[in-house]
Write a protein that holds these residues in place. Structure first.
Motif, PDB file in Angstrom:
ATOM      1  N   GLY A 186      24.633  25.394   9.817  1.00 34.90           N
ATOM      2  CA  GLY A 186      25.101  26.291   8.758  1.00 34.90           C
ATOM      3  C   GLY A 186      24.099  27.370   8.394  1.00 34.90           C
ATOM      4  O   GLY A 186      23.922  27.694   7.213  1.00 34.90           O
ATOM      5  N   ARG A 187      23.450  27.953   9.411  1.00 28.39           N
ATOM      6  CA  ARG A 187      22.457  29.007   9.163  1.00 28.39           C
ATOM      7  C   ARG A 187      23.085  30.390   9.319  1.00 28.39           C
ATOM      8  O   ARG A 187      24.120  30.568   9.949  1.00 28.39           O
ATOM      9  N   ILE A 188      22.408  31.375   8.752  1.00 26.42           N
ATOM     10  CA  ILE A 188      22.842  32.760   8.907  1.00 26.42           C
ATOM     11  C   ILE A 188      22.544  33.208  10.330  1.00 26.42           C
ATOM     12  O   ILE A 188      21.420  33.049  10.816  1.00 26.42           O
ATOM     13  N   ASP A 189      23.548  33.756  11.012  1.00 27.06           N
ATOM     14  CA  ASP A 189      23.333  34.190  12.397  1.00 27.06           C
ATOM     15  C   ASP A 189      22.733  35.595  12.431  1.00 27.06           C
ATOM     16  O   ASP A 189      22.461  36.207  11.390  1.00 27.06           O
ATOM     17  N   LYS A 190      22.532  36.090  13.637  1.00 30.47           N
ATOM     18  CA  LYS A 190      21.866  37.381  13.807  1.00 30.47           C
ATOM     19  C   LYS A 190      22.672  38.540  13.231  1.00 30.47           C
ATOM     20  O   LYS A 190      22.119  39.616  12.951  1.00 30.47           O
TER      21      LYS A 190
END
Length: 274
Positions: A186-190
Motif C-alpha cells: 500500500g505504498r505510493i507509486d512513482k
C-alpha cells in the motif's frame, strides 16, 4: 331468632346441604390440585426441552469457535505475521543509504503470500432459529449472536476481496518488482497513486477472525450459564447442560486478550441487565 331465618339456617345445616357443599369444595380443591400438577409437569417438560435446545445452541457456538480457531491457526496468524515481518523488513530496507539514489537503485525482494483462503460457513441460521424461537434468550445472547453474524459476514467479505486481489495480480502479470511492492504494502507509486487495499484486507481478516472467536466463545459461555440455571431448577433428575472446554484453544494462544474486548462485553452485559 326470626322464624324464617331459623328455618333457612336449619336447612343449610342439614346433611343434604352439608354433603353438597363438602362435595363441591372437594371437587374444586381436587380440580385445582390436578391443574397445579399438570402445570408443574408442563413447566418441567418445557424446561427439559429448553435445556436440550440450549445444549444444541452451545454445540453450534462451540463449533463456530473451533472453526475460527482453526482458520486463525492455519491461515490467518501465519498470513498476518509474514506480512508484518515483510513490512518491517521493507521499512528497514528504506533506511539504507542510497536506496533511492544512484544509477542502479536497490530493489526490495520479498516473498508475497498469495495463498487463497476459503470463506467460513458457521451454522448461524440454525443458531438464530434456536435463540429466537426455542429458548428464553436474554438480550445479551441475541446481541452476541448478531455480532457474530456481522463479523463473519465482514470476515468473508475481506477473504473474498483478498482472493479477487490475488487474481488481479496474477492476471496482470506484473514484472516490475517495485510496482508489486507498492501494491502489496500500500505504498505510493512513482506516479503518486496509492492502493491500500491489500494491507487493509490483511488487517480486516485478522481483526474479524479475532472478533468471531471472542463472540462465539462468549456466547457459548453465556448459554452454559443460562442452561445451568435451568439445570438447577430441574434438580438432579433433569438433563445436564453441556459444558465445553476451551483449554486447547487457550493453550495455542488463539483467543485474543480479553482486555481488548472487556469494555464491549461489559457494555453488552450492562444492556442485558437493564
Amino acid at each position: 331468632m326470626i322464624p324464617y331465618v331459623s328455618d333457612a339456617w336449619s336447612a343449610l345445616n342439614s346433611n343434604f346441604w352439608t354433603s353438597l357443599f363438602g362435595a363441591g369444595f372437594g371437587a374444586i380443591a381436587g380440580a385445582w390440585a390436578a391443574q397445579r400438577i399438570a402445570d408443574q409437569k408442563e413447566l418441567r417438560r418445557n424446561q427439559i426441552q429448553e435445556i436440550r435446545s440450549t445444549n444444541t445452541a452451545i454445540t453450534i457456538a462451540v463449533a463456530a469457535s473451533n472453526l475460527f480457531a482453526a482458520l486463525k491457526r492455519q491461515y490467518v496468524r501465519p498470513l498476518k505475521e509474514s506480512f508484518d515481518a515483510a513490512r518491517k523488513e521493507l521499512q528497514n530496507f528504506e533506511k539504507i543509504e542510497g536506496v533511492e539514489r544512484g544509477a542502479q537503485p536497490l530493489v526490495f525482494r520479498f516473498k508475497a503470500d498469495f495463498q487463497e483462503i476459503m470463506a467460513t460457513r458457521s451454522q448461524t441460521d440454525a443458531l438464530k432459529n434456536i435463540l429466537f424461537y426455542k429458548i428464553n434468550s436474554r438480550s445479551k445472547h441475541l446481541t452476541l449472536m448478531h455480532l457474530l453474524i456481522q463479523v463473519e459476514d465482514n470476515l468473508n467479505s475481506c477473504i473474498e476481496k483478498r482472493n479477487q486481489f490475488i487474481e488481479e495480480i496474477r492476471t496482470s502479470k506484473i514484472d516490475d518488482q517495485r510496482k508489486l511492492v507498492d501494491l502489496y504494502f500500500g505504498r505510493i507509486d512513482k506516479d503518486g497513486h496509492i492502493d491500500e487495499r491489500y494491507p487493509a484486507l490483511i488487517e480486516g481478516i485478522s481483526t474479524f477472525t479475532d472478533d468471531a472467536l471472542v463472540f462465539s466463545i462468549s456466547l457459548a459461555r453465556d448459554l452454559v450459564e443460562h442452561g445451568s440455571e435451568l439445570e438447577a431448577a430441574l434438580g438432579r433428575h433433569g438433563p445436564r447442560v453441556t459444558r465445553p472446554d476451551f483449554k486447547k484453544i487457550e493453550e495455542l494462544d488463539l483467543i485474543p486478550k480479553t482486555d481488548d474486548y472487556r469494555e464491549l462485553l461489559a457494555r453488552i452485559s450492562g444492556d442485558a441487565e437493564r
